[in-house]
Scaffold this active site. Structure first.
Site, PDB file in Angstrom:
ATOM      1  N   SER A   1       3.984   8.473   3.687  1.00 58.31           N
ATOM      2  CA  SER A   1       4.735   7.728   4.707  1.00 58.31           C
ATOM      3  C   SER A   1       4.579   6.213   4.553  1.00 58.31           C
ATOM      4  CB  SER A   1       4.278   8.158   6.107  1.00 58.31           C
ATOM      5  OG  SER A   1       2.878   7.934   6.265  1.00 58.31           O
TER       6      SER A   1
ATOM      7  N   HIS B   1      -3.977  -7.740 -13.278  1.00 58.93           N
ATOM      8  CA  HIS B   1      -2.710  -7.930 -13.989  1.00 58.93           C
ATOM      9  C   HIS B   1      -2.855  -8.873 -15.182  1.00 58.93           C
ATOM     10  CE1 HIS B   1      -1.062  -5.721 -10.777  1.00 58.93           C
ATOM     11  NE2 HIS B   1      -0.615  -6.690 -10.026  1.00 58.93           N
TER      12      HIS B   1
END
Length: 583
Positions: free
Chosen positions: A105, A332
């Protein structure tokens, strides 16, 4: 048992060898390790790997006599029993893949994971038999889940006419089960539903943990005890952050390994799935023009730049706990740096590539506080519009010193890169959105044209730019004569703009990574020793910044960031490549 010779490897994300699953790697098979000596896994004891039609080249496999043809294998499932190698008939009738999104959700599931799965289904990259289950605490029916998911799906893929029909078929494969993340009883109920849809086939299960890290271990514990596959593989995708420092990261890894083997943990960094990051090794190792130049002899500096033109915008509560260094740089940018700087791997096998990345990380010099600049954006009015500062976010403490910008100089102390500065820069609420790698080469010795009218070519050296986003591109800045009777020089670009060169839409990073996890391809996922090496590099400087309560340099929302970043670059004889405007 006879091993086929290795064919050419494909350059796509799913091009590596059949992953025989978490317990058996191809390097093991090729070395003829007896199957009886291969340890069983804690989380799913059998070994079955799906190979999709999206993998165009045939990888290395081990075949029994009377095995199916390579053509059949390309679309089938490879099953390896404990002591016997069995290859499926290629039609996939004997096995199924169940994908459970834990935290279904949440925003990540709705905006990224479900759309990625639909894109894979649309392109026929998923197996014939698959089921998708959403699992979360929210009370929801199957119909309500499908309605929620349908609002996030788009027919963007090549704009084909049958997208609506495919979307309807996809949603019929989506189901929902409500439960707590720490409830073995609820996961047992999920297991029962999964078995109903698996209908007696060989069961392969993928759990995607789209939940906060503080409940990772609870969910893994319950899933391993109550919902793991009895006769196929079970794998778990873990979203970052993987801890806040070396200690918390190591504790998380130890806890996960109580229930999982390392080969079953797929730590996802979605930047590694981006097309231009994937292309790094291709650009370097398959082009003779670049490989000889990839060293301190020709490269003056390397810049890894990440910028966003928006602030935290309601996510300040989460972001304030981590900051830009943990959120962007430690994962990253450092992962991209390792791929950029690694030595040539022995092969394209996942472990060979990850071994080279670890070597780079372990060769890096400890980061000093003096080589780091931190900043935080403040409110700014521009064009009649007011932009809030970081601490104006109601979810952020008013006295927060958490950096929203950071720049750092890193060095790799090995023979290839000794003395070459690797400069990282990452920030929010800057003047533009970009992620790119900039390679600035050394000046031409004894350059003949320094005094000619036009660009000073001693400073305007060649520069290779790999733009990860937006508008993916690779271009090389060269010095060129301006047409005319005089001798005037300027800088021009040899430009590969992806949208102009390729008509096919570039897949989202999550599509590539989810498919790799289903196929058992680990090349783009982070191994635990990689994670340890990355945290050991950044943890000391993070602790020093926080213990000394270093005050960030404030910069206006929408600016180029703190001035201190330019002083940092100048100290290492570097000028940021994104200061000018690229054509």
């Amino acid at each position: 048992m006879t091993a086929l010779p290795s064919p050419n490897h494909c350059c796509s994300s799913s091009s590596s060898a059949y992953s025989v699953n978490s317990s058996i790697g191809f390097h093991q098979i090729q070395r003829n390790i007896p199957f009886s000596l291969i340890p069983q896994k804690k989380f799913g004891s059998k070994n079955v790997s799906f190979r999709s039609k999206c993998s165009p080249s045939l990888p290395d496999v081990v075949l029994m006599q009377d095995a199916p043809s390579p053509k059949e294998l390309k679309e089938g499932l490879l099953t390896v029993e404990d002591r016997n190698t069995v290859v499926s008939d290629g039609k996939g009738d004997d096995s199924t893949v169940s994908i459970t999104i834990v935290g279904a959700s949440g925003d990540l599931a709705k905006k990224k994971i479900f759309p990625a799965l639909f894109a894979l289904y649309y392109e026929d990259c998923l197996p014939e038999h698959f089921t998708i289950f959403g699992y979360a605490r929210s009370k929801m029916t199957d119909a309500e889940l499908r309605d929620m998911v349908s609002r996030t799906l788009t027919c963007r893929i090549d704009k084909r006419e049958n997208c609506g029909e495919k979307m309807e078929q996809f949603l019929k494969r989506c189901f929902y089960h409500s439960g707590n993340y720490d409830s073995e009883e609820n996961f047992t109920e999920l297991d029962g539903k999964l078995k109903e849809h698996e209908a007696g086939r060989v069961s392969n299960r993928l759990f995607y943990l789209s939940i906060p890290p503080n409940i990772f271990v609870d969910a893994v514990k319950c899933a391993s005890r109550s919902a793991s596959s009895a006769n196929g593989w079970t794998r778990v995708i873990v979203e970052k952050p993987f801890g806040r420092d070396s200690e918390s990261s190591a504790a998380l890894t130890r806890s996960l390994k109580q229930y999982l083997e390392e080969e079953q943990i797929f730590r996802i960094d979605h930047y590694l799935g981006k097309e231009l990051v994937e292309n790094l090794s291709v650009l370097r190792f398959s082009n003779l023009i670049f490989e000889p130049l990839w060293s301190r002899k020709y490269i003056r500096n390397v810049q890894l730049i990440f910028s966003e033109d928006f602030g935290t915008e309601g996510r300040g509560g989460y972001f304030d706990h981590y900051g830009i260094i943990r959120d962007i740089m430690q994962n990253h940018l450092l992962q991209i740096l390792a791929l950029f700087a690694m030595e040539t791997p022995v092969s394209l096998d996942a472990e060979d590539i990850r071994n080279e990345k670890v070597k780079v990380l372990r060769s890096m010099r400890p980061i000093r506080v003096d080589d780091v600049v931190v900043g935080q954006y403040k409110s700014h009015t521009r064009g009649g519009l007011s932009y809030p500062g970081y601490t104006d976010d109601k979810t952020v403490p008013k006295d927060s010193l958490t950096p929203t910008f950071a720049a750092a100089a890193l060095f790799i102390d090995n023979a290839r890169w000794d003395g070459v500065p690797f400069l990282m820069k990452a920030g929010k609420a800057l003047h533009d959105r970009r992620a790119e790698i900039r390679v600035q080469f050394r000046h031409v010795p004894g350059n003949l044209y320094n005094r000619n009218v036009g660009t000073d070519t001693d400073r305007a050296t060649n520069e290779l730019v790999i733009r990860v986003q937006p508008d993916e591109a690779i271009y090389l800045k060269i010095n060129n004569k301006v047409p005319g009777l005089g001798m005037r020089l300027d800088r021009s670009n040899l430009n590969l703009l992806y949208k102009a060169r390729y008509t096919k839409e570039i897949p989202d990073a999550y599509e590539r990574l989810v498919l790799d996890a289903i196929e058992g391809e680990r090349r783009l996922f982070i191994r635990s020793d990689e994670l340890d090496a990355a945290w050991s590099l950044f943890t000391p400087v993070l602790k020093e910044i926080e213990e000394k309560k270093v005050i960030p340099e404030y910069y206006p929302y929408g600016s180029r960031g703190p001035v201190g970043a330019h002083y940092l670059a100048a100290r290492h004889n570097v000028k940021w490549g994104d200061v000018g405007v690229d054509e």
